[in-house]
Design a protein around this motif. Structure first.
Motif, mmCIF file in Angstrom:
data_model
loop_
_atom_site.group_PDB
_atom_site.id
_atom_site.type_symbol
_atom_site.label_atom_id
_atom_site.label_comp_id
_atom_site.label_asym_id
_atom_site.label_seq_id
_atom_site.Cartn_x
_atom_site.Cartn_y
_atom_site.Cartn_z
ATOM 1 N N ALA A 46 -8.425 -7.873 6.408
ATOM 2 C CA ALA A 46 -8.278 -7.400 5.021
ATOM 3 C C ALA A 46 -6.847 -6.971 4.695
ATOM 4 O O ALA A 46 -6.425 -7.046 3.543
ATOM 5 C CB ALA A 46 -9.247 -6.259 4.757
ATOM 6 N N ILE B 20 -4.670 -9.525 2.984
ATOM 7 C CA ILE B 20 -5.085 -10.023 1.675
ATOM 8 C C ILE B 20 -4.689 -9.038 0.584
ATOM 9 O O ILE B 20 -4.955 -7.842 0.675
ATOM 10 C CB ILE B 20 -6.625 -10.208 1.612
ATOM 11 C CG1 ILE B 20 -7.093 -11.147 2.724
ATOM 12 C CG2 ILE B 20 -7.077 -10.711 0.239
ATOM 13 C CD1 ILE B 20 -6.583 -12.560 2.624
ATOM 14 N N LEU C 135 -5.125 -8.099 -3.425
ATOM 15 C CA LEU C 135 -5.973 -8.395 -4.586
ATOM 16 C C LEU C 135 -5.097 -8.359 -5.835
ATOM 17 O O LEU C 135 -4.406 -7.372 -6.072
ATOM 18 C CB LEU C 135 -7.110 -7.373 -4.690
ATOM 19 C CG LEU C 135 -8.104 -7.605 -5.835
ATOM 20 C CD1 LEU C 135 -8.811 -8.947 -5.689
ATOM 21 C CD2 LEU C 135 -9.143 -6.489 -5.898
ATOM 22 N N LEU D 86 -5.853 -5.005 0.357
ATOM 23 C CA LEU D 86 -7.203 -4.438 0.394
ATOM 24 C C LEU D 86 -7.292 -3.260 1.366
ATOM 25 O O LEU D 86 -8.036 -2.323 1.151
ATOM 26 C CB LEU D 86 -8.210 -5.509 0.818
ATOM 27 C CG LEU D 86 -8.427 -6.656 -0.173
ATOM 28 C CD1 LEU D 86 -9.379 -7.683 0.409
ATOM 29 C CD2 LEU D 86 -8.967 -6.139 -1.499
ATOM 30 N N ARG D 87 -6.530 -3.340 2.461
ATOM 31 C CA ARG D 87 -6.580 -2.238 3.427
ATOM 32 C C ARG D 87 -5.161 -1.801 3.747
ATOM 33 O O ARG D 87 -4.276 -2.629 3.903
ATOM 34 C CB ARG D 87 -7.306 -2.683 4.694
ATOM 35 C CG ARG D 87 -7.691 -1.527 5.588
ATOM 36 C CD ARG D 87 -8.835 -1.839 6.515
ATOM 37 N NE ARG D 87 -8.535 -2.971 7.370
ATOM 38 C CZ ARG D 87 -9.474 -3.803 7.853
ATOM 39 N NH1 ARG D 87 -10.735 -3.628 7.531
ATOM 40 N NH2 ARG D 87 -9.137 -4.797 8.625
ATOM 41 N N VAL E 136 -9.067 2.320 2.811
ATOM 42 C CA VAL E 136 -9.314 1.346 1.753
ATOM 43 C C VAL E 136 -9.071 2.046 0.415
ATOM 44 O O VAL E 136 -9.761 3.000 0.081
ATOM 45 C CB VAL E 136 -10.771 0.834 1.819
ATOM 46 C CG1 VAL E 136 -11.032 -0.171 0.712
ATOM 47 C CG2 VAL E 136 -11.064 0.244 3.185
ATOM 48 N N PRO E 137 -8.047 1.614 -0.307
ATOM 49 C CA PRO E 137 -7.769 2.282 -1.591
ATOM 50 C C PRO E 137 -8.859 1.963 -2.608
ATOM 51 O O PRO E 137 -9.456 0.891 -2.554
ATOM 52 C CB PRO E 137 -6.435 1.671 -2.023
ATOM 53 C CG PRO E 137 -6.338 0.370 -1.305
ATOM 54 C CD PRO E 137 -7.135 0.498 -0.042
ATOM 55 N N ASN E 138 -9.096 2.889 -3.502
ATOM 56 C CA ASN E 138 -10.085 2.628 -4.545
ATOM 57 C C ASN E 138 -9.415 1.808 -5.650
ATOM 58 O O ASN E 138 -8.915 2.328 -6.644
ATOM 59 C CB ASN E 138 -10.641 3.930 -5.111
ATOM 60 C CG ASN E 138 -11.865 3.652 -5.971
ATOM 61 O OD1 ASN E 138 -11.942 2.620 -6.646
ATOM 62 N ND2 ASN E 138 -12.827 4.551 -5.929
ATOM 63 N N LEU E 139 -9.392 0.514 -5.438
ATOM 64 C CA LEU E 139 -8.608 -0.356 -6.315
ATOM 65 C C LEU E 139 -9.142 -0.359 -7.742
ATOM 66 O O LEU E 139 -8.385 -0.480 -8.700
ATOM 67 C CB LEU E 139 -8.580 -1.775 -5.752
ATOM 68 C CG LEU E 139 -7.790 -1.910 -4.457
ATOM 69 C CD1 LEU E 139 -7.810 -3.335 -3.957
ATOM 70 C CD2 LEU E 139 -6.355 -1.466 -4.674
ATOM 71 N N ARG E 140 -10.441 -0.243 -7.862
ATOM 72 C CA ARG E 140 -11.042 -0.281 -9.202
ATOM 73 C C ARG E 140 -10.445 0.839 -10.050
ATOM 74 O O ARG E 140 -10.034 0.630 -11.180
ATOM 75 C CB ARG E 140 -12.554 -0.126 -9.075
ATOM 76 C CG ARG E 140 -13.316 -0.377 -10.336
ATOM 77 C CD ARG E 140 -14.769 -0.655 -10.023
ATOM 78 N NE ARG E 140 -15.316 0.215 -8.977
ATOM 79 C CZ ARG E 140 -15.722 1.455 -9.173
ATOM 80 N NH1 ARG E 140 -15.650 2.004 -10.369
ATOM 81 N NH2 ARG E 140 -16.208 2.168 -8.170
ATOM 82 N N PHE F 262 -6.146 0.520 -10.160
ATOM 83 C CA PHE F 262 -5.604 -0.527 -11.040
ATOM 84 C C PHE F 262 -5.653 -0.083 -12.498
ATOM 85 O O PHE F 262 -4.726 -0.344 -13.266
ATOM 86 C CB PHE F 262 -6.369 -1.841 -10.865
ATOM 87 C CG PHE F 262 -5.897 -2.679 -9.706
ATOM 88 C CD1 PHE F 262 -4.578 -2.682 -9.314
ATOM 89 C CD2 PHE F 262 -6.784 -3.501 -9.022
ATOM 90 C CE1 PHE F 262 -4.138 -3.469 -8.251
ATOM 91 C CE2 PHE F 262 -6.364 -4.292 -7.961
ATOM 92 C CZ PHE F 262 -5.034 -4.270 -7.570
#
Ligand SMILES: Cc1cc2nc3c(=O)[nH]c(=O)nc-3n(C[C@H](O)[C@H](O)[C@H](O)COP(=O)(O)OP(=O)(O)OC[C@H]3O[C@@H](n4cnc5c(N)ncnc54)[C@H](O)[C@@H]3O)c2cc1C
Ligand code: SF4
Ligand code: SF4
Lengths: 89, 563
Positions: free
Chosen positions: B184, B187, B189, B248-249, B255-259, B262
């Protein structure tokens, strides 16, 4: 049938995908990583286990599959001609 | 046993159709399979395809007329150290200078769908069969050799060689046991917004430059630390593409809270970043939002870089082969280069009736020693950036940005670039004039929105008139350049070793001397600006009025690609 979403304009979803993402409840530890990386909020944690709510706004990015530390998420593309599509990618 | 196809290509994104076209051109029975309903439906990207992608692309792209949204002349880097107090430093050193800009471009911005459709059209025109709405779900495999594919409808299709261009996730390559799932942290996002904006405003505010933002983590103006971060804005013809991306990691396995993040970043950037808030925000309308993961840190991982790219009966190309670049996030050039090499090797293997990994290994060797692919997947500036960010070391941050996305990029790019150029010059002495004509043709077609399969009005009307004095002068210059190249390559033969070692040592030379040359270069640019502006306008006027035949290239088989 084609669906759209107010939250994510400019994208269409062609029906007929079926459940192309599945969670193996036995493997899932409820760590919540999938809920953090899914921008479409497809997952929620119920009783310390991930649950798939809906794939209606899924963008098929596979982030949930990449991030799951337990390999509990099974991911494969939906059938040909279904799922998300956009002219603006 | 007879198989239905010589070649089956999986995926009609950026790489697949190119491989399919080249195989079909060689007379092979070729099938191109795509899971989406229309080609390009599911390809999400930035997107600037850098100039070297076009220079070294298969000739049908270089000499053709693909659809663009806007030529790009380089990058404006904003280094944000304090957003509230508007402490922002600009590094815009990596730009094609006037008078060459905008005709000679750093790259071309484009939407994925029309471009992939253009490529797929070319493949079909050459005789490849295209089937959309078809997901490949598995392979026909015997004694560890891939002998065909199985589709979602249960159909079994046999083929001698499978060229797999399924994109970064690589679900099929994993199934075939040739590759693993990428970790991860490799990758990123990419959260993408598409905005409509009037062309005049884009011309005025952006011109031809891509804007990138970098800065301290807590400014929340560019996504947080992982292996790196990014925020880019691409100007298109009459729209903007905004992309923020984040691994992603993170390094610390978090793991960041991307939702959530962003959304915070997007709000902050659009309301606080001065040029966005004041110039862009009042003039745009949101048209689309989508996201996709991309494998930008795969190349940095030695083990991943060593993974095989072929197996009996199958070749991986493009993103599924891990060829996306770390620095510029560009993957299209590598997808094209690998598609061409894969087609070459596959054609040879089919002629020899040998589809074993041994026969296909040549592909792997060529990819792993390809100068531009090697350079692009192993750049470390973006990776190193995070150390500067962690320690708030502005000097280092500026240096990494300058070396990655400023003029300093020349210190890593020049040698691989020259290594590519020299064999091209040897193979085709008229390549330089073809490249120049390419830039002129692309610009003219962009001006008139006149592309293959969707022709505007320019080409026909202008092709009818006779060439003017100026146009003939341009062509004379091109011939002059061609003759120059022939002479140079003749002399070059004698000094082969010197030229080779010169090209190898260019990076080292520039590392020492660029800091000295740079101020002089910018001084000359400043002094010559008035002259450069007027000359650039002259060039644009010439291209505007010129007969399109002036920029046409006739290919080896006497066919005009253009039109
Ligand atoms: C957000 C983002 C920004 C980017 N920006 C840039 C940029 O500015 N410049 C640049 O050069 N590159 C950029 N890239 C990278 C570039 O988009 C890729 O490198 C390029 O698309 C790779 O081409 P490909 O053929 O390998 O895969 P893709 O173009 O992804 O094509 C894969 C195709 O295969 C199809 N497919 C997948 N699985 C199957 C299956 N099982 N059966 C049938 N069909 C299947 C897919 O639908 C798709 O059409 C960016 C990528 C992203 C995600
Ligand atoms: S593929 Fe992407 S959008 Fe779909 S559920 Fe997984 S993380 Fe969410
Ligand atoms: S990431 Fe995997 S283990 Fe964690 S909650 Fe989601 S499914 Fe369960």
């Amino acid at each position: 049938m084609v669906k759209t979403s107010k939250k994510f304009p400019g994208v269409k979803w062609i029906e007929g995908t079926g459940e192309f993402i599945k969670i193996d409840i036995k493997k899932c530890t409820g760590c919540g990583s999938c809920t953090k990386v899914c921008l479409a909020e497809c997952f929620q944690i119920v009783d310390k286990k991930a649950e798939l709510m809906s794939l209606d706004e899924c963008m098929e990015c596979a982030s949930c599959w990449y991030i799951c530390p337990e390999d509990a998420i099974d991911f494969f593309w939906p059938p040909g001609g279904t799922g998300y599509k956009s002219n603006w990618g | 046993m007879d198989r239905e196809y010589d070649i089956i290509v999986i995926g009609a994104g950026f790489g697949g159709p190119v491989a399919a076209k080249l195989c079909a051109d060689a007379g092979l029975k070729t099938l191109l399979l795509e899971r989406s309903k229309e080609v390009g439906d599911k390809v999400i990207s930035g997107l600037t395809i850098p100039f070297y992608g076009f220079l070294f692309a298969p000739s049908f792209i270089r000499d053709g007329n693909p659809p663009f949204e806007r030529p790009s002349d380089g990058i404006d880097n904003y280094i944000i150290t304090d957003l509230e107090n508007e402490e922002i430093i600009l590094d815009n050193s990596l730009k094609v200078p006037l008078p060459f800009s905008p005709i000679i471009a750093f790259g071309y911005n484009t939407y994925c769908k029309p471009f992939c459709q253009w490529l797929a059209h070319k493949a079909v025109d050459s005789g490849a069969e295209l089937r959309t709405s078809t997901t490949v779900v598995d392979f026909i495999e015997k004694d560890n050799e891939i002998q065909g594919v199985i589709t979602d409808k249960g159909e079994k299709i046999r083929g001698n060689i499978i060229i797999n261009s399924e994109g970064s996730q690589g679900l099929l390559a994993i199934k075939a046991g040739i590759r693993e799932k990428y970790p991860a942290e490799t990758i990123s996002l990419a959260d993408t917004y598409d905005y409509i904006m009037p062309k005049e405003d884009i011309d005025r505010i952006f011109g031809y430059s891509v804007k990138m933002c970098w800065g301290w983590d807590e400014q929340k103006a560019a996504p947080p630390l992982g292996y790196g971060n990014g925020l880019m804005v691409w100007p298109y013809r009459n729209s903007l593409h905004f992309m923020q991306d984040q691994c992603l990691r993170l390094d610390n396995q978090k793991v960041p809270n991307l939702r959530k993040l962003f959304d915070i970043y997007h709000k902050k950037i659009t309301s606080k970043l001065p040029w966005w808030r004041d110039l862009v925000e009042p003039r745009i309308k949101l048209r689309a939002r989508m996201w996709e993961g991309f494998e930008i840190y795969v190349g940095l991982n030695r083990e991943l870089r060593q993974l095989p790219l072929v197996k009996d009966g199958m070749i991986l190309i493009g993103d599924v082969a891990g060829l996306e670049s770390t620095e510029l996030c560009d993957g299209v050039p590598a997808a094209w280069f690998s598609a061409e090499i894969a087609a070459e090797v596959a054609i040879k293997a089919i002629k020899a009736h040998n589809y074993s990994s041994q026969a296909l290994k040549e592909y792997e060797f060529k990819i792993k020693s390809h100068p531009i692919i090697r350079w692009s997947i192993s750049g470390r500036n973006r990776y190193n950036l995070r150390f500067a960010q962690k320690t708030h070391n502005l000097k280092k941050l500026k240096r990494y940005i300058h070396n990655g996305w400023g003029l300093g990029a020349l210190t890593t790019f020049t040698s691989p670039f020259l290594k590519m150029v020299i064999p091209y010059l040897k193979k085709d002495p008229s390549i330089l004039s073809k490249w120049i004509k390419m830039f002129f043709r692309y610009y003219q077609n962009w001006l008139y929105e006149s592309y293959d399969y969707q022709r505007g009005t320019l080409a026909k009307s202008s092709q009818m008139k006779r060439l003017t004095k100026e146009e003939r002068k341009f062509l004379r210059w091109m011939r002059f350049i061609d003759i120059g190249v022939v002479l140079m390559t003749r002399i070059g033969k004698k000094f082969k070793n010197i030229i080779n070692s010169l090209s190898t040592s260019m990076n080292t030379f520039l590392k020492s001397f660029l800091p000295l040359i740079e101020p002089l270069y910018f001084f000359i640019l400043r002094v010559s600006r008035p002259f450069a502006i007027s000359y650039s306008q002259k060039l644009i006027n010439f291209v505007k009025k010129a007969n399109s035949a002036t920029f046409t290239v006739i290919n080896e088989r006497g066919v005009k690609y253009y039109g």
